[in-house]
Design a protein around this motif. Sequence first.
Motif, mmCIF file in Angstrom:
data_model
loop_
_atom_site.group_PDB
_atom_site.id
_atom_site.type_symbol
_atom_site.label_atom_id
_atom_site.label_comp_id
_atom_site.label_asym_id
_atom_site.label_seq_id
_atom_site.Cartn_x
_atom_site.Cartn_y
_atom_site.Cartn_z
ATOM 1 N N ASN A 163 0.722 -1.274 0.169
ATOM 2 C CA ASN A 163 0.008 -0.082 -0.089
ATOM 3 C C ASN A 163 0.877 1.266 0.018
ATOM 4 O O ASN A 163 0.610 2.237 0.411
ATOM 5 C CB ASN A 163 -0.810 -0.124 1.219
ATOM 6 N N MET A 164 1.890 1.257 -0.449
ATOM 7 C CA MET A 164 3.125 2.462 -0.707
ATOM 8 C C MET A 164 3.160 3.076 0.690
ATOM 9 O O MET A 164 3.013 4.150 0.922
ATOM 10 C CB MET A 164 2.277 3.349 -1.615
ATOM 11 N N LEU A 165 3.421 2.235 1.635
ATOM 12 C CA LEU A 165 3.704 2.879 3.130
ATOM 13 C C LEU A 165 4.882 2.739 3.646
ATOM 14 O O LEU A 165 5.401 3.113 4.833
ATOM 15 C CB LEU A 165 2.747 1.725 3.983
ATOM 16 N N LEU A 166 6.109 2.410 2.851
ATOM 17 C CA LEU A 166 7.474 2.367 3.513
ATOM 18 C C LEU A 166 7.782 3.883 3.225
ATOM 19 O O LEU A 166 7.312 4.529 2.345
ATOM 20 C CB LEU A 166 8.283 1.510 2.402
ATOM 21 N N GLN A 167 9.030 3.742 4.079
ATOM 22 C CA GLN A 167 9.450 5.241 4.389
ATOM 23 C C GLN A 167 11.044 5.463 4.381
ATOM 24 O O GLN A 167 11.407 6.479 4.089
ATOM 25 C CB GLN A 167 8.788 5.952 5.448
ATOM 26 N N THR A 168 11.502 4.372 4.599
ATOM 27 C CA THR A 168 13.063 4.291 4.921
ATOM 28 C C THR A 168 13.756 4.712 3.870
ATOM 29 O O THR A 168 13.487 4.000 2.577
ATOM 30 C CB THR A 168 13.587 3.017 5.314
ATOM 31 N N SER A 169 14.810 5.552 3.834
ATOM 32 C CA SER A 169 15.784 5.699 2.578
ATOM 33 C C SER A 169 16.783 4.741 2.318
ATOM 34 O O SER A 169 17.571 4.399 3.730
ATOM 35 C CB SER A 169 16.352 7.021 2.917
ATOM 36 N N CYS A 170 17.012 3.962 1.717
ATOM 37 C CA CYS A 170 17.914 2.994 1.494
ATOM 38 C C CYS A 170 18.132 2.453 0.125
ATOM 39 O O CYS A 170 17.069 2.943 -0.822
ATOM 40 C CB CYS A 170 17.376 1.465 2.358
ATOM 41 N N GLY A 171 19.169 1.799 -0.308
ATOM 42 C CA GLY A 171 19.344 1.387 -1.407
ATOM 43 C C GLY A 171 20.607 2.265 -1.891
ATOM 44 O O GLY A 171 21.729 2.282 -1.252
ATOM 45 N N ASN A 190 12.296 11.435 0.515
ATOM 46 C CA ASN A 190 11.774 10.745 1.925
ATOM 47 C C ASN A 190 10.239 10.750 1.824
ATOM 48 O O ASN A 190 9.504 11.132 2.961
ATOM 49 C CB ASN A 190 12.180 11.810 3.078
ATOM 50 N N GLU A 191 9.418 10.493 0.661
ATOM 51 C CA GLU A 191 8.029 10.148 0.745
ATOM 52 C C GLU A 191 7.892 8.834 0.862
ATOM 53 O O GLU A 191 8.664 7.859 0.692
ATOM 54 C CB GLU A 191 7.673 10.503 -0.599
ATOM 55 N N ASN A 192 6.461 8.415 1.051
ATOM 56 C CA ASN A 192 6.031 6.978 1.069
ATOM 57 C C ASN A 192 6.148 6.340 -0.333
ATOM 58 O O ASN A 192 6.109 7.062 -1.179
ATOM 59 C CB ASN A 192 4.432 6.983 1.306
ATOM 60 N N TYR A 193 6.588 5.161 -0.181
ATOM 61 C CA TYR A 193 6.953 4.321 -1.458
ATOM 62 C C TYR A 193 6.502 3.065 -1.580
ATOM 63 O O TYR A 193 6.177 2.408 -0.340
ATOM 64 C CB TYR A 193 8.323 4.722 -2.024
ATOM 65 N N GLY A 194 6.721 2.508 -2.605
ATOM 66 C CA GLY A 194 6.217 0.811 -2.564
ATOM 67 C C GLY A 194 6.628 0.308 -3.913
ATOM 68 O O GLY A 194 7.937 0.570 -4.343
ATOM 69 N N LYS A 195 6.050 -0.600 -4.417
ATOM 70 C CA LYS A 195 6.679 -1.611 -5.595
ATOM 71 C C LYS A 195 6.901 -0.671 -6.772
ATOM 72 O O LYS A 195 8.053 -0.951 -7.624
ATOM 73 C CB LYS A 195 5.389 -2.371 -6.086
#
Length: 356
Positions: free
Chosen positions: A171-179, A191-196
Amino acid sequence: MNAKSLFSKELINFDETFTYGKVLGSGSFAVVKLAQKKNDPSDTKYAMKIIDKKIIKGREKLILREISILHKLDHKNIIKLYDVFETSKNIVIQTEYAEGGELFERIIELGYYSENMARKTIHELLDAIDYLHSLNIIHRDLKPENLLLVDHKSDIRIKVADFGLANFDKNMLLQTSCGTLSYAAPEILKNENYGKPVDLWATGVICYILLSGYPPFGGESDYELYESAINAKYAYFSPEWDNISDYAKNFIDRLLTIDPYKRMTVKEALNHPWISVEINDDFNKKIFVADNIKKNFTAKQKFKATVEAIKAAGRMTLFSPTNTDKPNPLTLLDSNEPVKIVNENQSNTNEKSNIL
């Protein structure tokens, strides 16, 4: 050295069961070695990720999440997990060994690629992503280094590896900056909500690189790279792109779309004409991308000198135009290792180190 299997709960003498070979890779808290079972007539080879328990103390849940995700996966284009062992000092993750090595290394050996080869490789990647997304799993760190070839005979059959940053979300609820910065979607960088959709953005970056030998976004500093990525500032430069089809460029454009809700989904990407169209002879023309790849992605740095890890959650404020005191992020972080900060389900630092 005694070891306990996470799956069978069996206790084994690790040194009497396995023999280690060459080092396949290393990071800040783990080393990956080639291994074989002693007295195994099949001579099957494995990749053993050896994790130092002292270094990961307090972050055990992150390792458990990686293991739990890998344990769910069974797909021809994804590295297979066989078992996990715990010794007094280490956690050892036993996975399939992709004998063909890294995709980029093969392209350099060949000296060229072709649009059709790139198309087939991306198709295999999309098949893997489609499978992951059907399970509401997001990889979050797709990049060429994590695309391994099945064997030495194939130039396009890949296995997706390294699920250390993978997570569940629908549901596009992840927030952590990573990668890794040059493959990260704008919504992660801001730093916005993100997902697939972040996996599709990374696919667009990988596709661009396969057809040109260099990344779509660049700059003299991390800040310039960040600005280039969040605004999707890229172009198809001559001569590399002169003979690449409009299908391919449209495919990339629809993946490198800033708005994640307008970006192609994996299903749409699989149905895009570039993937599904009948090829013509032009698709098989050799693209001499090896020199560009060697220039930008080899010498064991793989572009890490200028394109480094995404900073911990909130660190991107360093790149804000309103911040007049912008230190060089590379002076704040180890420039040889992508920083992978994950706050979701962060474990308690008092949690027991025995995780199995």
